[in-house]
Design a protein around this motif. Structure first.
Motif, mmCIF file in Angstrom:
data_model
loop_
_atom_site.group_PDB
_atom_site.id
_atom_site.type_symbol
_atom_site.label_atom_id
_atom_site.label_comp_id
_atom_site.label_asym_id
_atom_site.label_seq_id
_atom_site.Cartn_x
_atom_site.Cartn_y
_atom_site.Cartn_z
ATOM 1 N N ASN A 48 78.657 20.668 72.268
ATOM 2 C CA ASN A 48 77.453 21.403 73.188
ATOM 3 C C ASN A 48 76.147 20.697 72.582
ATOM 4 O O ASN A 48 75.727 20.964 71.430
ATOM 5 C CB ASN A 48 77.490 22.832 73.130
ATOM 6 C CG ASN A 48 79.015 23.188 73.539
ATOM 7 O OD1 ASN A 48 79.499 23.078 74.733
ATOM 8 N ND2 ASN A 48 79.519 23.921 72.806
ATOM 9 N N GLY A 80 84.263 22.459 73.423
ATOM 10 C CA GLY A 80 82.895 22.041 73.731
ATOM 11 C C GLY A 80 82.379 21.243 72.693
ATOM 12 O O GLY A 80 82.514 21.501 71.384
ATOM 13 N N SER A 83 86.210 20.311 79.607
ATOM 14 C CA SER A 83 86.126 21.613 78.916
ATOM 15 C C SER A 83 86.572 22.829 79.788
ATOM 16 O O SER A 83 86.432 23.821 79.484
ATOM 17 C CB SER A 83 84.316 21.744 78.709
ATOM 18 O OG SER A 83 83.965 21.242 77.678
#
Length: 480
Positions: free
Chosen positions: A254, A252, A456
């Motif tokens: 994020n 990720g 992901s």
């Protein structure tokens, strides 16, 4: 700590394998040898799969209540060994001992959660005509392959077995090559609690161990946690021998989005918590990209610097350490290479190298690192560092911010801070992520799926969906 020789588990027997080769495990805080684990071979994997296949029918024939009770016994045994695991994992993996209790709680909790959920493995009945009945059954796949990463070795090893076992499958588990030692404790627990062959643990490298598991024709269900690159390789390898069900929990990059009406201190503190510095940022869910509205950029940046400067970096086995080293020399080199690119692209506010002090001359340490003046096209904004690295990007236009948030290959988690519920829900719908946190970060709720979209990953974990994903559905039609 005494030098440890870690066994594998094949067919209920603790063994050192057939190859005669070893992986030496290094304490990443000191670079001193800590122990060794067998470098498993394709022959070891084949033996483990054969043992799992032999044990599977009897395991599937146990009642759900018998399996429930054994899962609860596993949870109790994990709690009994929690102190041993914490000491070993801090030294073997570099995760701070002060924070490993949460991993051990999750390990035991996953067994207990799926033990409690086991009666939800249900089919359906359909009475469509007076002359017949139609029903569906859920049955286990048989042999499941699980391949786990280095960042939470014991927690991932244990948790990855809970749902497959509850569903009636047997498991062949590959441990991470850079942090394999705590799996020896799990092997001892499984040998004591479970019938022979139900769980088999093979240590070794991706080639040949991981590749052989992925390609083995008798392994019909695979779960992997790790990098996108390895996930793609597993998909390719799995497809070459049979039609298989593959789930992937991958990386990720994020975003943590801060709207102008948010509290900048709370948002920055959440970014620190979400980065998981206790694991040196080595977490797929780390909130490594702070996307802050220009009006709050200075305040959020100031708070991030303040909090990151206060992080106590040190030996992972020291209870006073907030952050330990990166997991291995190779991984530290990879993170450093990405940080060095970032130094040429953006403005380095702090960190970027080893922490200062003679105590950091050895060990795979990196100081908490913060970049600002980052734009979406920069490498440091797009590639996952998997280290203690945060980037700050500012924005003024919401549409441009959404494009920024979605501007990577990943889609694991997102976090956003605003007091406007309409704006929050609109943004949550627009951001492409498997998990979205509103006014929080790094939140897992057992029962709610955790998993990514895009590159992901595939599939949700920690929920009923995960349990059912370890079963196949069969239809049965009865003529009356």
């Amino acid at each position: 700590m005494e030098y440890i020789t870690c066994p594998m588990l094949i067919g209920g027997e603790l063994t050192y394998g057939s190859g005669g080769e070893w992986i030496e495990s290094i304490d990443p805080s000191t670079e001193e040898p800590l122990g060794r684990a067998p470098a498993g071979t394709a022959g070891d994997v084949n033996a483990a799969v054969a043992a799992a296949k032999s044990a599977q029918h009897a395991w599937a024939e146990t009642t759900i209540w018998e399996r429930r009770d054994m899962l609860r016994q596993l949870a109790a045994a994990v709690r009994e060994r929690a102190e041993d695991v914490a000491r070993l994992e801090a030294a073997d993996g570099g995760n701070t001992i002060a924070n490993l209790g949460n991993d051990l709680f999750k390990s035991a909790n996953q067994f207990e959660y799926f033990a409690g959920l086991i009666s939800e493995i249900k089919g359906e009945t359909m009475n469509t005509l007076s002359s017949g009945m139609h029903m569906s059954w859920r049955v286990p796949y048989g042999v499941v392959g699980r391949i786990v990463p280095f960042n939470h070795p014991f927690m991932f090893a244990t948790a990855s077995c809970a749902a497959p076992l509850a569903a009636g499958n047997c498991v062949v588990l590959k441990t991470p090559e850079t942090s394999p030692l705590s799996a020896g404790i799990f092997a001892e627990i499984c040998a004591r609690v479970l019938p022979a062959g139900v769980v088999n643990i093979v240590s070794g490298y991706g080639l040949p161990v991981g590749d052989t598991i992925a390609r083995h024709a008798d392994v019909r269900r695979i779960g992997f946690t790790g990098s996108v690159r390895t996930g793609l390789a597993i998909q390719r390898a799995a497809a070459e021998s049979a039609i298989k069900h593959v789930t992937l929990e991958l990386g990720g990059k994020n975003p943590l989005i801060v709207f102008p009406d948010a509290d900048p201190v709370k948002a920055a503190d959440a970014a620190i918590a979400g980065m998981n510095f206790a694991w040196a940022g080595q977490s797929c869910g780390s909130t490594s990209r702070v996307l802050v509205h220009e009006s709050l950029r200075a305040k959020v940046t100031e708070r991030l610097v303040e909090r990151m400067q206060a992080i106590r970096v040190g030996n992972a086995s020291d209870p006073a350490s907030d952050m330990g080293p990166l997991n291995s020399a190779a991984h530290r080199d990879r993170v450093q290479a990405l940080v060095d690119i970032g130094k040429r692209e953006a403005t380095l506010l702090m960190g970027g190298n080893r922490p200062e002090g003679a105590q950091f001359d050895r060990g795979f340490f990196m100081a908490p690192t913060l970049f600002t003046d980052v734009t979406a096209d920069m490498t440091i904004a797009r590639e996952e560092a998997f280290g203690p690295v945060i980037t700050i990007q500012s924005w003024t236009d919401e549409d441009a911010m959404i494009a920024m948030a979605n501007g990577t290959e990943f889609g694991l988690t997102a976090s956003l801070f605003t007091n406007d519920i309409t704006k929050a829900l609109r943004t949550a719908a627009a951001v492409e992520s498997g998990v979205t946190n509103i006014n929080g970060a790094r939140m897992h709720f057992v029962g709610a799926p955790f998993g990514g979209i895009r590159n992901s990953g595939l599939g949700g974990e920690e929920c009923l969906e995960e349990l059912l994903s370890y079963t196949e559905t069969r239809s049965v039609h009865i003529t009356l």
